[in-house]
Design a protein around this motif. Structure first.
Motif, mmCIF file in Angstrom:
data_model
loop_
_atom_site.group_PDB
_atom_site.id
_atom_site.type_symbol
_atom_site.label_atom_id
_atom_site.label_comp_id
_atom_site.label_asym_id
_atom_site.label_seq_id
_atom_site.Cartn_x
_atom_site.Cartn_y
_atom_site.Cartn_z
ATOM 1 N N ASP A 281 0.792 -1.459 0.274
ATOM 2 C CA ASP A 281 -0.463 0.268 0.115
ATOM 3 C C ASP A 281 0.984 0.991 0.582
ATOM 4 N N MET A 282 2.124 1.326 -0.672
ATOM 5 C CA MET A 282 3.351 2.414 -0.097
ATOM 6 C C MET A 282 3.897 2.930 -1.866
ATOM 7 N N SER A 283 3.518 3.917 -1.619
ATOM 8 C CA SER A 283 4.347 4.515 -3.251
ATOM 9 C C SER A 283 5.676 4.816 -2.710
ATOM 10 N N TYR A 284 6.245 4.067 -1.966
ATOM 11 C CA TYR A 284 8.073 4.484 -1.233
ATOM 12 C C TYR A 284 8.159 3.825 -0.614
ATOM 13 N N ILE A 285 9.003 2.541 -0.326
ATOM 14 C CA ILE A 285 9.146 1.944 0.716
ATOM 15 C C ILE A 285 11.009 1.901 1.221
ATOM 16 N N PRO A 286 11.411 2.795 2.150
ATOM 17 C CA PRO A 286 12.284 3.132 2.689
ATOM 18 C C PRO A 286 13.818 2.680 3.346
ATOM 19 N N ILE A 287 12.806 0.907 3.426
ATOM 20 C CA ILE A 287 14.027 -0.442 3.698
ATOM 21 C C ILE A 287 14.338 -0.360 2.194
ATOM 22 N N ASP A 288 15.673 -0.758 2.201
ATOM 23 C CA ASP A 288 16.395 -1.283 0.800
ATOM 24 C C ASP A 288 16.070 -2.693 1.303
ATOM 25 N N ASP A 289 16.199 -3.687 1.829
ATOM 26 C CA ASP A 289 15.672 -5.252 1.562
ATOM 27 C C ASP A 289 14.049 -5.732 2.573
ATOM 28 N N PRO A 290 13.218 -4.914 2.264
ATOM 29 C CA PRO A 290 12.229 -5.610 2.452
ATOM 30 C C PRO A 290 11.535 -6.809 2.648
ATOM 31 N N ASP A 291 11.877 -7.564 2.217
ATOM 32 C CA ASP A 291 11.693 -9.637 2.954
ATOM 33 C C ASP A 291 13.034 -9.852 3.850
ATOM 34 N N ASP A 292 13.867 -8.993 4.225
ATOM 35 C CA ASP A 292 15.575 -9.100 4.857
ATOM 36 C C ASP A 292 14.038 -8.289 6.419
ATOM 37 N N TRP A 293 13.867 -7.328 5.986
ATOM 38 C CA TRP A 293 13.234 -6.588 7.439
ATOM 39 C C TRP A 293 11.372 -7.473 7.756
ATOM 40 N N LYS A 294 10.843 -8.040 6.761
ATOM 41 C CA LYS A 294 9.607 -8.693 7.388
ATOM 42 C C LYS A 294 10.585 -9.924 7.998
ATOM 43 N N GLN A 295 11.406 -10.485 7.818
ATOM 44 C CA GLN A 295 11.651 -11.402 8.739
ATOM 45 C C GLN A 295 12.364 -10.914 10.299
#
Length: 435
Positions: free
Chosen positions: A355-369
């Motif tokens: 739901d975001m137009s810009y994600i401030p995290i370099d590696d979203p999958d790593d952050w989720k985990q």
């Protein structure tokens, strides 16, 4: 020291002490002690005492009135939201304490339990909106040396923000003349104002002011506070000595019920400002804040209380993310809920990122985990405890995600969010000492 006035003509005049302790507003009321049977003020502090002559406690007043009036040589003070805060007594004398929510300086009515208007000053809003009432125009000579400065004080017209409680932005200015001879100061001020034709509860007015304050807190990630609060009641106007009305009274309020302003020694950096979202974005915020309250309120609380244990703050951020993802899926029809109407933590994070137009995290999958492992590791004793450095950086990224999601929802452009990410107070990662 001054005199107490309540709304009961049968109670005698009494001298009392009013004090602002810095944490609460306290009224100290002397009593005649435990042996007295004719002291109406002692009854205000007798909630735990049984009276055989009045077992139902209906014949007399056994609690302090919610609104009281104090008067001394400096004028009057209306105390609103008064409540018993305990008493000390011997056989012959004692005193009780009353704590008030609000003190209205100069008010003269005992009806301030409801009000027609509130004006608040939030210093950070001047910088956030960019609205100015003080304009300086320097004139220089051929060598570039300033020879003259013209200062113009002119306030733009108030701007409506929300129909509810007629919320407005009121740019204005204030001047001061410090004690040093020849010194003059002009101050830019942007007030928030709510008004109502009929008197309304304090809560109805203040929730609009606090909502705007929360928006700026999330934009700047700092516990910004109010420097001034004023209220108006139409039937308590300013008057001349003759008794004729001179105009509406906007009385100064002292309270510890709202966040107070504290000066900063550096410039504020906002993830988004008023120009980025405009009036439409502010109106969206006032709706979003209610709709996503279970996600937004915990994050605002984390901004207000930036100390505390990392583990506690991690759990609070996880609750916010889980609530946000759940609400997004609910708004989408709940097609991905399980048979019990639930959504996993990982799926909730995925809903937010989508739901975001810009994600401030370099590696979203790593952050989720990592976010899941830290949240579950702190929350459940049968999970391994996360490393403190990983915990701190994951918490920081959790908060970045919520704030960037909000900024995009309010209309902030993708390129603006990308440009400001590295300037944000939460942008810099934590590193081991010595690295």
């Amino acid at each position: 020291m001054g005199w107490l006035i309540d709304d009961n003509p049968e109670t005698p005049e009494i001298a009392v002490m009013l004090k602002n302790t810095g944490k609460e507003i306290v009224l100290t009321v002397p009593t005649k002690g435990l042996a007295s049977t004719d002291d109406p003020y002692a009854l205000w502090f007798s909630s735990g005492i049984h009276y055989a002559a009045d077992p139902e406690k209906v014949r007399r007043q056994y609690r302090p009135p919610r609104v009281l009036l104090f008067q001394d040589n400096d004028g009057t003070v209306v105390l609103v939201g008064c409540r018993d805060a305990g008493f000390t007594s011997t056989v012959g004398a004692g005193h009780g304490k009353i704590v008030a929510n609000f003190a209205i300086l100069g008010g003269k009515s005992l009806r301030y339990n409801k009000i027609n208007g509130v004006r608040s000053e939030l210093p950070a809003i001047v910088e956030w909106t960019g609205l100015r009432s003080v304009h300086a125009d320097p004139e220089a000579d051929n060598q570039g040396r300033v020879q003259k400065v013209q200062i113009k004080l002119e306030s733009p017209s108030p701007s409506p923000l929300n129909r509810r409680m007629n919320l407005n932005l009121r740019p204005t200015w204030r001047t001061s003349f410090p004690r040093h001879a020849g010194t003059f100061s002009a101050h830019d001020i942007v007030q928030l104002e709510t008004t109502s034709r009929r008197p309304m509860a304090w809560k109805d007015h203040l929730e609009q002011h606090v909502a705007m304050r929360d928006l700026i807190v999330l934009a700047g990630w700092h516990p910004f506070g109010f420097s001034r609060l004023e209220v108006n009641r139409i039937d308590d106007p300013e008057t001349f000595l003759s008794g004729d009305v001179s105009g509406p009274r906007w009385a100064r309020v002292v309270t510890h019920r709202v966040q107070r302003h504290e000066e900063r020694d550096r410039r504020n950096e906002f993830l988004f400002n008023f120009d980025d979202i405009g009036y439409q974005g502010v109106r969206k915020w006032l709706k979003l804040r209610s709709h996503f309250a279970r996600a937004i309120d915990p994050v605002v609380a984390l901004a207000d209380q930036q100390g505390g244990f990392w583990e506690t703050r991690m759990v609070q951020s996880g609750i916010a993310l889980e609530a946000l993802g759940y609400q997004l899926e609910t708004d989408n029809g709940g097609t991905e809920f399980n048979s019990r109407g639930q959504i996993t933590y990982m799926d909730a994070l995925g809903k937010i990122l989508a739901d975001m137009s810009y994600i401030p995290i370099d590696d979203p999958d790593d952050w989720k985990q990592r976010s899941r492992e830290c949240y579950m590791g702190v929350k459940h004793a049968d999970n391994s405890t996360p490393d403190s450095l990983i915990l701190a950086n994951t918490l920081r990224e959790n908060l970045l995600v919520v704030r960037f999601w909000l900024a995009s929802r309010l209309g902030c452009k993708k390129h603006s969010l990308r440009r400001r990410r590295d300037l944000d107070p939460l942008a810099a990662r934590y590193v081991p000492v010595g690295e």
